[in-house]
Scaffold this motif. Structure first.
Motif, PDB file in Angstrom:
ATOM      1  N   MET A 278       0.808  -1.219   0.000  1.00  0.00           N
ATOM      2  CA  MET A 278       0.000   0.000   0.000  1.00  0.00           C
ATOM      3  C   MET A 278       0.843   1.273   0.000  1.00  0.00           C
ATOM      4  O   MET A 278       0.323   2.372  -0.143  1.00  0.00           O
ATOM      5  CB  MET A 278      -0.927   0.015   1.222  1.00  0.00           C
ATOM      6  CG  MET A 278      -1.944  -1.105   1.249  1.00  0.00           C
ATOM      7  SD  MET A 278      -3.118  -0.968  -0.115  1.00  0.00           S
ATOM      8  CE  MET A 278      -4.011   0.511   0.381  1.00  0.00           C
TER       9      MET A 278
ATOM     10  N   SER B 169      -6.158   6.204  -2.149  1.00  0.00           N
ATOM     11  CA  SER B 169      -6.252   4.964  -1.373  1.00  0.00           C
ATOM     12  C   SER B 169      -7.444   5.000  -0.433  1.00  0.00           C
ATOM     13  O   SER B 169      -8.138   3.993  -0.246  1.00  0.00           O
ATOM     14  CB  SER B 169      -4.959   4.756  -0.568  1.00  0.00           C
ATOM     15  OG  SER B 169      -3.847   4.630  -1.432  1.00  0.00           O
TER      16      SER B 169
ATOM     17  N   SER C 156     -10.832   2.475  -0.400  1.00  0.00           N
ATOM     18  CA  SER C 156     -10.976   1.560   0.742  1.00  0.00           C
ATOM     19  C   SER C 156     -12.421   1.447   1.201  1.00  0.00           C
ATOM     20  O   SER C 156     -13.262   2.254   0.861  1.00  0.00           O
ATOM     21  CB  SER C 156     -10.096   2.047   1.885  1.00  0.00           C
ATOM     22  OG  SER C 156     -10.516   3.325   2.328  1.00  0.00           O
TER      23      SER C 156
END
Length: 326
Positions: free
Chosen positions: A238, A322, A326
């Protein structure tokens, strides 16, 4: 050597495993793990199931050595001084990041790049037989370096971990990556170290000093396994990744940087031409290339200042993307 079978990815992972299995044990490995744990505890806090992450960047700096003997007298080295990594660390700290500085022993250190090459002898002077003081010509630089360094370390925002050999570098990098994995997209890797492409496997290395009386030296070097894929995909999937590409031939520099971007799925590759690397770099990204220069007329004394500013913006966008996904 028996040829390995399997898919290219399986073969690559086997080679990486063989490298670590055959490497000499990392000295003070437990101490490194403890320092990493304490540093990351300081720079992240958890509330329930939610982790409030602060931005942490691992800056690698300086060049790795390749020992030729187990009880090493001779080794292969490169010219990297660690100046870019040390200077970049200062800018990351200034931008609010906490920094794990993985550096080659005796290479440049943060806040010391403006000091003389031999600061202990050139920055201080004897006033009498028992008293030493900072030389007036270096007084401001020394005070600033000490003040900034102590503030970063005492504030818990700078952790310095030294390496020398290719074995030490890759083992410590693995410990850092697995320790930082929980930071997700808030973690950044600024891989400015000059990592050896070839090495002598530990098990085939001479134990004692190679004797010159034996005549010409004929030695076969093995390729260091490419760690970027496993670092990018497994150890820190990540995180935000910046790697570097240095060439002496400008005609192939951008082509190779673009190849590295795609092959290793980097977010950014910083392309350096050897002769102009302190004046200008090209930031290669999936959406295009950006030239970054230092401009003394605007008070920009080094290229790392505008470079880090740009990378911080790119990292912010990565974090936002990100969070949305999510």
């Amino acid at each position: 050597m028996e040829k390995k079978s399997g898919t290219p990815q399986e073969i690559a992972y086997d080679e990486i495993k063989d490298f670590f299995d055959s490497a000499p044990p990392l000295r003070d490995g437990n101490t490194v793990c403890k320092k990493l744990h304490e540093f990351l505890e300081t720079n992240s806090s958890s509330t329930g199931n939610h982790i409030n992450n602060y931005r942490v960047v691992c800056v690698t700096s300086g060049g790795t050595t390749v020992p030729l003997e187990q009880r090493c007298v001779r080794f292969i080295d490169n010219f990297s001084s660690g100046h870019r990594g040390a200077t970049s660390t200062e800018y990351f700290l200034k931008a609010g990041y906490s920094v794990i500085f993985l550096y080659r022993r005796e290479s440049y250190q943060p806040y010391c790049t403006s000091l003389p090459d031999n600061p202990l002898l050139e920055c201080f002077e004897m006033t009498d037989e028992s008293f030493v003081q900072v030389h007036p010509s270096h007084s401001d630089a020394v005070k600033k370096a000490i003040s900034n360094h102590q503030a970063a370390v005492k504030g818990g925002h700078l952790l310095k971990l030294p390496f020398c050999t290719i074995f030490e570098y890759l083992q410590i990098l693995q410990l850092i990556a697995t320790s930082m994995k929980n930071l997700g997209p808030y973690a950044m890797y600024y891989l400015a170290a000059a990592v050896s492409d070839f090495y002598v496997p530990w098990e085939s290395m001479a134990m004692h000093k190679i004797q010159s009386a034996s005549g010409p030296l004929d030695m076969r070097l093995a390729q260091v396994p490419k760690m970027l894929p496993v670092l990018r995909n497994d150890w820190a999937p990540m995180a935000f990744f910046i790697s570097f590409k240095l060439e002496t031939d400008r005609d192939i520099l951008l082509k190779k940087a673009d190849m590295a971007l795609k092959k290793y799925k980097m977010h950014v590759v910083v392309a350096n031409e050897l002769l102009t690397r302190k004046e200008e770099v090209t930031v290669v990204t999936p959406t295009g290339n950006i030239s970054v220069r230092r401009d003394k007329t605007k008070g920009v004394t080094d290229v790392e200042g505008p470079l880090i500013k740009l990378l911080v913006e790119k990292h912010s966008a990565h974090i936002e993307d990100s969070i949305k996904c999510s």
